[in-house]
Design a protein around this motif. Structure first.
Motif, PDB file in Angstrom:
ATOM      1  N   LEU A  32      33.276  65.992  34.451  1.00 29.20           N
ATOM      2  CA  LEU A  32      32.360  65.426  35.445  1.00 29.20           C
ATOM      3  C   LEU A  32      31.976  63.997  35.087  1.00 29.20           C
ATOM      4  CD1 LEU A  32      30.032  68.491  36.151  1.00 29.20           C
ATOM      5  CD2 LEU A  32      31.860  67.580  37.587  1.00 29.20           C
ATOM      6  N   GLY A  33      31.797  63.718  33.795  1.00 31.72           N
ATOM      7  CA  GLY A  33      31.542  62.333  33.391  1.00 31.72           C
ATOM      8  C   GLY A  33      32.715  61.430  33.690  1.00 31.72           C
ATOM      9  N   LEU A  34      33.931  61.920  33.437  1.00 25.66           N
ATOM     10  CA  LEU A  34      35.123  61.132  33.755  1.00 25.66           C
ATOM     11  C   LEU A  34      35.268  60.955  35.262  1.00 25.66           C
ATOM     12  CD1 LEU A  34      37.078  59.988  31.657  1.00 25.66           C
ATOM     13  CD2 LEU A  34      38.685  61.783  32.262  1.00 25.66           C
ATOM     14  N   ALA A  35      34.914  61.975  36.038  1.00 28.99           N
ATOM     15  CA  ALA A  35      34.944  61.838  37.491  1.00 28.99           C
ATOM     16  C   ALA A  35      33.910  60.836  37.973  1.00 28.99           C
ATOM     17  CB  ALA A  35      34.705  63.197  38.144  1.00 28.99           C
ATOM     18  N   ALA A  36      32.713  60.809  37.353  1.00 27.18           N
ATOM     19  CA  ALA A  36      31.721  59.789  37.702  1.00 27.18           C
ATOM     20  C   ALA A  36      32.215  58.395  37.370  1.00 27.18           C
ATOM     21  CB  ALA A  36      30.410  60.077  36.973  1.00 27.18           C
ATOM     22  N   THR A  37      32.980  58.274  36.294  1.00 26.22           N
ATOM     23  CA  THR A  37      33.597  56.979  35.971  1.00 26.22           C
ATOM     24  C   THR A  37      34.562  56.549  37.070  1.00 26.22           C
ATOM     25  OG1 THR A  37      33.429  57.528  33.617  1.00 26.22           O
ATOM     26  CG2 THR A  37      34.905  55.739  34.218  1.00 26.22           C
ATOM     27  N   ALA A  38      35.339  57.501  37.589  1.00 19.23           N
ATOM     28  CA  ALA A  38      36.300  57.168  38.647  1.00 19.23           C
ATOM     29  C   ALA A  38      35.605  56.801  39.945  1.00 19.23           C
ATOM     30  CB  ALA A  38      37.253  58.339  38.858  1.00 19.23           C
ATOM     31  N   THR A  39      34.526  57.498  40.281  1.00 18.79           N
ATOM     32  CA  THR A  39      33.836  57.200  41.540  1.00 18.79           C
ATOM     33  C   THR A  39      33.049  55.898  41.485  1.00 18.79           C
ATOM     34  OG1 THR A  39      31.953  58.545  40.812  1.00 18.79           O
ATOM     35  CG2 THR A  39      33.645  59.628  42.150  1.00 18.79           C
ATOM     36  N   ALA A  40      32.816  55.360  40.293  1.00 19.15           N
ATOM     37  CA  ALA A  40      32.021  54.135  40.169  1.00 19.15           C
ATOM     38  C   ALA A  40      32.837  52.875  40.392  1.00 19.15           C
ATOM     39  CB  ALA A  40      31.362  54.070  38.794  1.00 19.15           C
ATOM     40  N   THR A  41      34.146  52.982  40.578  1.00 21.17           N
ATOM     41  CA  THR A  41      34.978  51.793  40.696  1.00 21.17           C
ATOM     42  C   THR A  41      36.103  52.033  41.695  1.00 21.17           C
ATOM     43  OG1 THR A  41      36.417  50.282  39.443  1.00 21.17           O
ATOM     44  CG2 THR A  41      36.394  52.582  38.771  1.00 21.17           C
ATOM     45  N   THR A  42      36.606  50.945  42.238  1.00 18.21           N
ATOM     46  CA  THR A  42      37.823  50.965  43.043  1.00 18.21           C
ATOM     47  C   THR A  42      38.920  50.114  42.412  1.00 18.21           C
ATOM     48  OG1 THR A  42      36.949  49.127  44.382  1.00 18.21           O
ATOM     49  CG2 THR A  42      36.604  51.374  45.214  1.00 18.21           C
ATOM     50  N   VAL A  50      41.670  56.032  33.906  1.00 21.57           N
ATOM     51  CA  VAL A  50      40.992  57.336  33.923  1.00 21.57           C
ATOM     52  C   VAL A  50      42.006  58.465  34.035  1.00 21.57           C
ATOM     53  CG1 VAL A  50      39.447  58.790  35.288  1.00 21.57           C
ATOM     54  CG2 VAL A  50      38.825  56.425  34.824  1.00 21.57           C
ATOM     55  N   VAL A  51      43.003  58.298  34.895  1.00 20.51           N
ATOM     56  CA  VAL A  51      44.051  59.321  35.037  1.00 20.51           C
ATOM     57  C   VAL A  51      44.822  59.474  33.723  1.00 20.51           C
ATOM     58  CG1 VAL A  51      46.182  59.904  36.249  1.00 20.51           C
ATOM     59  CG2 VAL A  51      44.234  58.986  37.518  1.00 20.51           C
ATOM     60  N   ALA A  52      45.120  58.351  33.058  1.00 20.91           N
ATOM     61  CA  ALA A  52      45.843  58.419  31.788  1.00 20.91           C
ATOM     62  C   ALA A  52      45.011  59.122  30.718  1.00 20.91           C
ATOM     63  CB  ALA A  52      46.212  57.007  31.331  1.00 20.91           C
ATOM     64  N   VAL A  53      43.710  58.859  30.682  1.00 23.73           N
ATOM     65  CA  VAL A  53      42.834  59.534  29.716  1.00 23.73           C
ATOM     66  C   VAL A  53      42.822  61.034  29.963  1.00 23.73           C
ATOM     67  CG1 VAL A  53      40.418  59.820  29.041  1.00 23.73           C
ATOM     68  CG2 VAL A  53      41.395  57.545  29.201  1.00 23.73           C
ATOM     69  N   ALA A  54      42.725  61.435  31.226  1.00 26.13           N
ATOM     70  CA  ALA A  54      42.739  62.864  31.554  1.00 26.13           C
ATOM     71  C   ALA A  54      44.071  63.503  31.163  1.00 26.13           C
ATOM     72  CB  ALA A  54      42.460  63.059  33.039  1.00 26.13           C
ATOM     73  N   CYS A  55      45.180  62.822  31.445  1.00 26.13           N
ATOM     74  CA  CYS A  55      46.493  63.382  31.114  1.00 26.13           C
ATOM     75  C   CYS A  55      46.689  63.500  29.606  1.00 26.13           C
ATOM     76  CB  CYS A  55      47.597  62.521  31.728  1.00 26.13           C
ATOM     77  SG  CYS A  55      47.653  62.530  33.528  1.00 26.13           S
ATOM     78  N   LEU A  56      46.298  62.486  28.849  1.00 26.38           N
ATOM     79  CA  LEU A  56      46.449  62.535  27.393  1.00 26.38           C
ATOM     80  C   LEU A  56      45.582  63.624  26.784  1.00 26.38           C
ATOM     81  CD1 LEU A  56      46.592  58.739  26.472  1.00 26.38           C
ATOM     82  CD2 LEU A  56      48.437  60.412  26.310  1.00 26.38           C
ATOM     83  N   ALA A 138      42.084  60.534  44.215  1.00 22.54           N
ATOM     84  CA  ALA A 138      43.071  61.238  43.399  1.00 22.54           C
ATOM     85  C   ALA A 138      42.595  61.367  41.956  1.00 22.54           C
ATOM     86  CB  ALA A 138      44.409  60.510  43.449  1.00 22.54           C
ATOM     87  N   ALA A 139      41.970  60.319  41.415  1.00 18.61           N
ATOM     88  CA  ALA A 139      41.447  60.394  40.052  1.00 18.61           C
ATOM     89  C   ALA A 139      40.347  61.442  39.949  1.00 18.61           C
ATOM     90  CB  ALA A 139      40.917  59.023  39.621  1.00 18.61           C
ATOM     91  N   LEU A 140      39.508  61.538  40.974  1.00 18.96           N
ATOM     92  CA  LEU A 140      38.461  62.559  40.981  1.00 18.96           C
ATOM     93  C   LEU A 140      39.057  63.964  40.958  1.00 18.96           C
ATOM     94  CD1 LEU A 140      35.457  63.316  41.304  1.00 18.96           C
ATOM     95  CD2 LEU A 140      35.756  63.104  43.770  1.00 18.96           C
ATOM     96  N   VAL A 141      40.086  64.198  41.765  1.00 21.20           N
ATOM     97  CA  VAL A 141      40.737  65.516  41.799  1.00 21.20           C
ATOM     98  C   VAL A 141      41.416  65.822  40.467  1.00 21.20           C
ATOM     99  CG1 VAL A 141      42.592  66.821  42.901  1.00 21.20           C
ATOM    100  CG2 VAL A 141      41.014  65.493  44.298  1.00 21.20           C
ATOM    101  N   ILE A 142      42.041  64.827  39.856  1.00 19.95           N
ATOM    102  CA  ILE A 142      42.739  65.038  38.585  1.00 19.95           C
ATOM    103  C   ILE A 142      41.748  65.347  37.468  1.00 19.95           C
ATOM    104  CG2 ILE A 142      44.114  63.841  36.838  1.00 19.95           C
ATOM    105  CD1 ILE A 142      45.596  62.476  39.147  1.00 19.95           C
ATOM    106  N   CYS A 143      40.574  64.732  37.502  1.00 25.57           N
ATOM    107  CA  CYS A 143      39.553  65.053  36.499  1.00 25.57           C
ATOM    108  C   CYS A 143      39.104  66.507  36.615  1.00 25.57           C
ATOM    109  CB  CYS A 143      38.362  64.116  36.653  1.00 25.57           C
ATOM    110  SG  CYS A 143      38.692  62.393  36.216  1.00 25.57           S
ATOM    111  N   VAL A 144      38.916  66.981  37.835  1.00 22.24           N
ATOM    112  CA  VAL A 144      38.576  68.395  38.032  1.00 22.24           C
ATOM    113  C   VAL A 144      39.725  69.293  37.568  1.00 22.24           C
ATOM    114  CG1 VAL A 144      37.992  70.142  39.755  1.00 22.24           C
ATOM    115  CG2 VAL A 144      36.999  67.857  39.908  1.00 22.24           C
ATOM    116  N   GLY A 145      40.959  68.874  37.833  1.00 22.27           N
ATOM    117  CA  GLY A 145      42.105  69.642  37.361  1.00 22.27           C
ATOM    118  C   GLY A 145      42.194  69.682  35.848  1.00 22.27           C
ATOM    119  N   ALA A 146      41.789  68.588  35.187  1.00 22.90           N
ATOM    120  CA  ALA A 146      41.782  68.590  33.718  1.00 22.90           C
ATOM    121  C   ALA A 146      40.793  69.620  33.182  1.00 22.90           C
ATOM    122  CB  ALA A 146      41.439  67.194  33.208  1.00 22.90           C
ATOM    123  N   ALA A 147      39.627  69.713  33.806  1.00 21.51           N
ATOM    124  CA  ALA A 147      38.657  70.725  33.381  1.00 21.51           C
ATOM    125  C   ALA A 147      39.194  72.129  33.618  1.00 21.51           C
ATOM    126  CB  ALA A 147      37.338  70.523  34.119  1.00 21.51           C
TER     127      ALA A 147
END
Length: 390
Positions: A32-42, A50-56, A138-147
């Motif tokens: 959720l923190g990583l998803a908040a990071t994604a929603t704070a920027t375009t 953010v996607v790379a951090v979630a994947c790693l 997409a980054a928001l969805v991927i963060c939820v998928g990582a969890a």
């Protein structure tokens, strides 16, 4: 003496890094923190980071349990979101901007859909705007998928607070849908491969979709029956006064949180409303949840404990969102589509802070570890059985 102390420290260090399953709440707070990071920027660079951090993190700390294989579905879903967002930009008016890439004829629409343009000139600025928005979703969805790939959904249900037991049951079953479909797809494909089923792509797809949906439905029904047999969703009775008190505490807490949030977001509101409203609302809501949880009568067998690793993982995700909000300037967070997106050292460090979860978290417990242990101990057991028989 010093040597024994050093040996003891090394022993403690080895024990602290033994494989174990992290508390599922820690992984969800990190996500959720990583998803908040994604929603704070375009900014596309930060979103790809953010996607790379979630994947790693998923690649380093994912177990081999069935729900862990669902992350690829979320990656595919994120790619579909970006493509659909770009297609909608082309279809529903992409003429914002001056750099025309494709001049399509505009289709006239009735007056009751004023403001919507079908086709028309496609500009670079419009496509970039659609790409930025699609990457953020997409980054928001991927963060939820990582969890979902890192946290055990059954342990998550067990760790829910008593007040959120009924709601938590529905939420956990909902978020476990994709992992369950991924597990069903894996087992159906393995069964078809063992049978050597031939056929083209259409026939293979038709032969896979129905068994997967049927298997998912059967497992959902079995889960519902098992939960009902164990008393999930059943609660004790409370008096009218206790119910009124609980409802009043929750309502006042929600109002306090709303007032504090509005005062924080609105710069014209009095500043003294922010801290009392937020803290008072959270305190009243916590009291209401505690009071509501007393009507749930259930026991817990071996409840999950919260250790230092869990706190570190949660702080890695939440700290990334806070650092991006406080340390990064607005032009970097929301770049214009007329130029190349800017980047700064603070923004990169804020995004990479989420990767600390992969370092702090212990190695996961693998299902194959137990199988290897059984294979290692089986010869000795056979010898002991022979000796006993003799």
């Amino acid at each position: 003496m010093s040597g024994s102390a050093a040996g003891g420290d090394a022993h403690v260090e080895r024990r602290s890094r033994l494989p174990r399953d992290l508390h599922p709440g820690a992984w969800w707070l990190w996500a959720l923190g990583l998803a908040a990071t994604a929603t704070a920027t375009t900014n596309p660079v930060l979103l790809l980071g953010v996607v790379a951090v979630a994947c790693l993190t998923v690649g380093l700390r994912r177990s081999d349990h069935p729900w862990s294989g669902s992350f690829r579905l979320y990656l595919l879903f994120g790619l579909v979101i970006v493509v659909v967002r770009l297609v909608l930009r082309v279809l529903l008016g992409g003429g914002v901007g001056s750099t025309v890439l494709l001049d399509l004829p505009a289709v006239p629409l009735p007056g009751w859909v004023a403001g919507v343009t079908l086709l028309g000139p496609v500009t670079l600025e419009s496509l970039l705007a659609g790409l930025y928005d699609g990457l953020r979703l997409a980054a928001l969805v991927i963060c939820v998928g990582a969890a979902n790939a890192l946290a055990n959904p059954k342990r998550l249900l067990r760790s829910m607070p008593p007040a959120l037991h009924e709601v938590g049951t529905a939420v956990v079953v909902a978020v476990a849908l994709l992992p369950q479909l991924a597990d069903s797809l894996r087992r159906v494909r393995a069964a078809r491969a063992l049978r050597g089923v031939p056929g083209g792509r259409v026939r293979r797809l038709r032969g896979v979709v129905v068994p997967v949906l049927e298997d998912a439905l059967e497992r959902s029904m079995a889960l519902a029956a098992g939960m009902d047999a164990r008393g999930y969703g059943r609660s004790g009775s409370l008096g009218r006064g206790r119910r009124a008190t609980t409802g009043a505490l929750l309502l006042l807490g929600l109002c306090g949180i709303c007032v504090g949030s509005y005062a924080w977001l609105d710069q014209t509101a009095p500043r003294w409303l922010v801290v009392p409203g937020m803290l008072g609302g959270v305190a009243l809501a916590a009291l209401g949840l505690w009071s509501a949880g007393r009507r749930v009568q259930r026991t817990r067998y071996r409840p999950d404990r919260w250790h230092a690793e869990e706190a570190g993982v949660a702080l890695a995700g939440l700290g990334s969102a806070v650092a991006l909000r406080l340390l990064v300037d607005e032009p970097v967070l929301h770049p214009l589509v007329t130029g190349a997106p800017g980047i700064s050292d603070a923004a990169v460090l804020a995004v990479l802070l989420g990767l600390a979860a992969a370092v702090v978290a212990p190695p996961p417990v693998l299902a194959t570890d137990g199988e290897r242990a059984d294979r290692r101990t089986s010869p000795g057991r056979r010898e002991a059985a022979r000796a006993g028989a003799a």
